[in-house]
Design a protein around this motif. Structure first.
Motif, PDB file in Angstrom:
ATOM      1  N   ARG A   1      29.893  42.004  51.426  1.00 12.97           N
ATOM      2  CA  ARG A   1      31.144  41.257  51.591  1.00 12.97           C
ATOM      3  C   ARG A   1      30.883  40.058  52.489  1.00 12.97           C
ATOM      4  O   ARG A   1      29.932  40.041  53.279  1.00 12.97           O
ATOM      5  N   GLU A   2      31.748  39.055  52.398  1.00 16.31           N
ATOM      6  CA  GLU A   2      31.644  37.863  53.230  1.00 16.31           C
ATOM      7  C   GLU A   2      32.409  38.077  54.543  1.00 16.31           C
ATOM      8  O   GLU A   2      33.292  38.920  54.651  1.00 16.31           O
ATOM      9  N   LEU A   3      32.053  37.280  55.557  1.00 20.76           N
ATOM     10  CA  LEU A   3      32.840  37.254  56.787  1.00 20.76           C
ATOM     11  C   LEU A   3      34.237  36.733  56.485  1.00 20.76           C
ATOM     12  O   LEU A   3      34.416  35.830  55.666  1.00 20.76           O
ATOM     13  N   THR A   4      35.229  37.288  57.163  1.00 23.85           N
ATOM     14  CA  THR A   4      36.605  36.799  57.002  1.00 23.85           C
ATOM     15  C   THR A   4      36.837  35.601  57.922  1.00 23.85           C
ATOM     16  O   THR A   4      36.072  35.355  58.867  1.00 23.85           O
ATOM     17  N   GLU A   5      37.902  34.862  57.670  1.00 22.52           N
ATOM     18  CA  GLU A   5      38.250  33.724  58.535  1.00 22.52           C
ATOM     19  C   GLU A   5      38.534  34.184  59.960  1.00 22.52           C
ATOM     20  O   GLU A   5      38.171  33.517  60.932  1.00 22.52           O
ATOM     21  N   GLU A   6      39.167  35.340  60.106  1.00 19.98           N
ATOM     22  CA  GLU A   6      39.440  35.877  61.443  1.00 19.98           C
ATOM     23  C   GLU A   6      38.143  36.193  62.171  1.00 19.98           C
ATOM     24  O   GLU A   6      37.996  35.908  63.375  1.00 19.98           O
ATOM     25  N   GLU A   7      37.192  36.784  61.468  1.00 19.84           N
ATOM     26  CA  GLU A   7      35.903  37.098  62.083  1.00 19.84           C
ATOM     27  C   GLU A   7      35.181  35.827  62.512  1.00 19.84           C
ATOM     28  O   GLU A   7      34.609  35.760  63.614  1.00 19.84           O
ATOM     29  N   ILE A   8      35.199  34.806  61.686  1.00 17.10           N
ATOM     30  CA  ILE A   8      34.529  33.548  62.017  1.00 17.10           C
ATOM     31  C   ILE A   8      35.156  32.914  63.254  1.00 17.10           C
ATOM     32  O   ILE A   8      34.441  32.403  64.139  1.00 17.10           O
ATOM     33  N   ARG A   9      36.481  32.958  63.362  1.00 14.23           N
ATOM     34  CA  ARG A   9      37.143  32.419  64.559  1.00 14.23           C
ATOM     35  C   ARG A   9      36.714  33.187  65.809  1.00 14.23           C
ATOM     36  O   ARG A   9      36.449  32.594  66.860  1.00 14.23           O
ATOM     37  N   GLY A  10      36.646  34.503  65.706  1.00 13.92           N
ATOM     38  CA  GLY A  10      36.213  35.319  66.842  1.00 13.92           C
ATOM     39  C   GLY A  10      34.768  35.053  67.229  1.00 13.92           C
ATOM     40  O   GLY A  10      34.421  35.012  68.420  1.00 13.92           O
ATOM     41  N   ILE A  11      33.917  34.831  66.243  1.00 16.94           N
ATOM     42  CA  ILE A  11      32.504  34.533  66.500  1.00 16.94           C
ATOM     43  C   ILE A  11      32.362  33.174  67.178  1.00 16.94           C
ATOM     44  O   ILE A  11      31.574  33.008  68.117  1.00 16.94           O
ATOM     45  N   ASP A  12      33.131  32.195  66.702  1.00 15.12           N
ATOM     46  CA  ASP A  12      33.105  30.862  67.323  1.00 15.12           C
ATOM     47  C   ASP A  12      33.445  30.938  68.815  1.00 15.12           C
ATOM     48  O   ASP A  12      32.825  30.258  69.648  1.00 15.12           O
ATOM     49  N   LEU A  13      34.432  31.758  69.165  1.00 15.30           N
ATOM     50  CA  LEU A  13      34.812  31.915  70.572  1.00 15.30           C
ATOM     51  C   LEU A  13      33.705  32.588  71.377  1.00 15.30           C
ATOM     52  O   LEU A  13      33.389  32.162  72.497  1.00 15.30           O
ATOM     53  N   LEU A  14      33.105  33.633  70.827  1.00 17.66           N
ATOM     54  CA  LEU A  14      32.031  34.330  71.528  1.00 17.66           C
ATOM     55  C   LEU A  14      30.823  33.436  71.742  1.00 17.66           C
ATOM     56  O   LEU A  14      30.130  33.542  72.754  1.00 17.66           O
ATOM     57  N   GLU A  15      30.557  32.550  70.798  1.00 20.69           N
ATOM     58  CA  GLU A  15      29.392  31.674  70.928  1.00 20.69           C
ATOM     59  C   GLU A  15      29.446  30.866  72.216  1.00 20.69           C
ATOM     60  O   GLU A  15      28.401  30.564  72.828  1.00 20.69           O
ATOM     61  N   GLN A  16      30.650  30.512  72.655  1.00 22.63           N
ATOM     62  CA  GLN A  16      30.773  29.697  73.861  1.00 22.63           C
ATOM     63  C   GLN A  16      30.200  30.405  75.087  1.00 22.63           C
ATOM     64  O   GLN A  16      29.735  29.745  76.026  1.00 22.63           O
ATOM     65  N   THR A  17      30.219  31.729  75.112  1.00 26.10           N
ATOM     66  CA  THR A  17      29.662  32.458  76.260  1.00 26.10           C
ATOM     67  C   THR A  17      28.151  32.309  76.330  1.00 26.10           C
ATOM     68  O   THR A  17      27.565  32.372  77.418  1.00 26.10           O
ATOM     69  N   TYR A  18      27.502  32.114  75.182  1.00 25.61           N
ATOM     70  CA  TYR A  18      26.044  31.921  75.159  1.00 25.61           C
ATOM     71  C   TYR A  18      25.663  30.493  75.539  1.00 25.61           C
ATOM     72  O   TYR A  18      24.506  30.238  75.901  1.00 25.61           O
ATOM     73  N   LEU A  19      26.605  29.567  75.427  1.00 27.41           N
ATOM     74  CA  LEU A  19      26.322  28.155  75.662  1.00 27.41           C
ATOM     75  C   LEU A  19      26.633  27.720  77.102  1.00 27.41           C
ATOM     76  O   LEU A  19      26.342  26.578  77.468  1.00 27.41           O
ATOM     77  N   GLU A  20      27.176  28.615  77.905  1.00 27.27           N
ATOM     78  CA  GLU A  20      27.459  28.273  79.293  1.00 27.27           C
ATOM     79  C   GLU A  20      26.148  28.032  80.035  1.00 27.27           C
ATOM     80  O   GLU A  20      25.237  28.872  79.996  1.00 27.27           O
ATOM     81  N   PRO A  21      26.002  26.889  80.722  1.00 22.20           N
ATOM     82  CA  PRO A  21      24.749  26.579  81.420  1.00 22.20           C
ATOM     83  C   PRO A  21      24.305  27.669  82.390  1.00 22.20           C
ATOM     84  O   PRO A  21      23.107  27.955  82.514  1.00 22.20           O
ATOM     85  N   GLU A  22      25.253  28.300  83.062  1.00 19.50           N
ATOM     86  CA  GLU A  22      24.906  29.355  84.020  1.00 19.50           C
ATOM     87  C   GLU A  22      24.263  30.543  83.319  1.00 19.50           C
ATOM     88  O   GLU A  22      23.335  31.162  83.831  1.00 19.50           O
ATOM     89  N   PHE A  23      24.763  30.881  82.130  1.00 20.93           N
ATOM     90  CA  PHE A  23      24.182  31.997  81.392  1.00 20.93           C
ATOM     91  C   PHE A  23      22.791  31.644  80.889  1.00 20.93           C
ATOM     92  O   PHE A  23      21.847  32.449  81.009  1.00 20.93           O
ATOM     93  N   ILE A  24      22.613  30.454  80.363  1.00 18.02           N
ATOM     94  CA  ILE A  24      21.297  30.039  79.849  1.00 18.02           C
ATOM     95  C   ILE A  24      20.263  30.048  80.971  1.00 18.02           C
ATOM     96  O   ILE A  24      19.133  30.505  80.794  1.00 18.02           O
ATOM     97  N   ARG A  25      20.656  29.585  82.160  1.00 22.84           N
ATOM     98  CA  ARG A  25      19.715  29.547  83.288  1.00 22.84           C
ATOM     99  C   ARG A  25      19.554  30.900  83.945  1.00 22.84           C
ATOM    100  O   ARG A  25      18.662  31.082  84.788  1.00 22.84           O
ATOM    101  N   GLY A  26      20.422  31.880  83.616  1.00 17.64           N
ATOM    102  CA  GLY A  26      20.302  33.214  84.176  1.00 17.64           C
ATOM    103  C   GLY A  26      20.896  33.336  85.565  1.00 17.64           C
ATOM    104  O   GLY A  26      20.499  34.207  86.349  1.00 17.64           O
TER     105      GLY A  26
END
Length: 250
Positions: free
Chosen positions: A224-249
């Motif tokens: 099955r394909e990802l739903t639009e709701e799932e894609i929106r939730g994934i887009d929001l979660l991605e921001q936590t990986y892009l925070e400079p503090e998280f990348i630098r540890g």
């Protein structure tokens, strides 16, 4: 098992966010795979400067991200197939070992004498074709890893900088000595084992998309394909990986 095709052209951390989102809402076992542009991904507790050749990556457009699972530093490009298994089963070590056995068995189904190791790798002979890590959540378990199909090993060796102690543990002097692409495994002698024509002519080796299709067909019985709701939730979660503090540890 359910196969969910991952959208193409996303950053590696988008796909990590997809895993995390699916694990947070897991009601059944899911398998995914994807390919990314040249990227270095390092473990949750690693020091980026010690593991990544940052000047090389910056000069050559290699993206650099931190993941939330442990394990070592990994280089990925269009020649590497990333595999992901998400399950509501919270017995993470049991899940991890099952997954490693399953990947090795799939490679044996192609004619390769594959076996898992205690270091969470899958080897053919004495060469690594797959490295893997496990990430436990209260709602389930994520196992993700690589499948080396036709990776640019020259770029890999430049982009990551493992310690001499880590290489010595595996009895090698360089990353390149440890790894091999599936496309290379024809008439090679590895660990006194002649691979010969193992895998030659197998449809899964035609290209990396065929390899992805092989693993999906081997492990899954529904899609099955990802739903639009799932894609929106994934887009929001991605921001936590892009925070400079998280990348630098920090």
């Amino acid at each position: 098992m359910l196969y969910i095709p991952a959208p193409e052209g996303k950053r590696l951390v988008w796909y990590l966010s997809m895993e995390e989102y699916l694990a947070q809402h897991a009601t059944e076992d899911v398998f995914c795979s994807w390919v990314v542009a040249p990227t270095v991904i390092f473990g949750r507790h690693q020091v980026m400067e010690a593991e990544v050749n940052m000047p090389y990556c910056q000069a050559h457009g290699v993206q650099m991200y931190r993941r939330k699972s442990g394990g070592g530093c990994v280089y990925s490009d269009e020649g590497n197939l990333m595999l992901s298994y998400i399950t509501p089963n919270t017995h993470s070590e049991q899940v991890f070992q099952w997954y490693l056995d399953t990947v090795a068995d799939a490679l044996r189904g192609m004619g390769f004498p594959a076996a898992k190791t205690e270091h969470n790798d899958v080897l053919i002979g004495d060469r690594k074709v797959s490295g893997n890590a496990c990430y436990a959540l209260p709602t389930g378990t994520i196992v993700h890893g690589t499948m080396l199909y036709n990776v640019d090993f020259a770029a890999l060796q430049e982009a990551i900088t493992p310690s001499h102690e880590k290489l010595a543990k595996h009895g090698v002097q360089s990353v390149r000595q440890r790894v091999v692409n599936l496309k290379e495994l024809d008439n090679l002698t590895i660990d006194n084992l002649t691979i010969g024509h193992a895998g030659e002519g197998h449809p899964a080796l035609r290209d990396i998309r065929a390899l992805a299709d092989y693993f999906a067909a081997r492990l899954c019985d529904r899609t099955r394909e990802l739903t639009e709701e799932e894609i929106r939730g994934i887009d929001l979660l991605e921001q936590t990986y892009l925070e400079p503090e998280f990348i630098r540890g920090i």
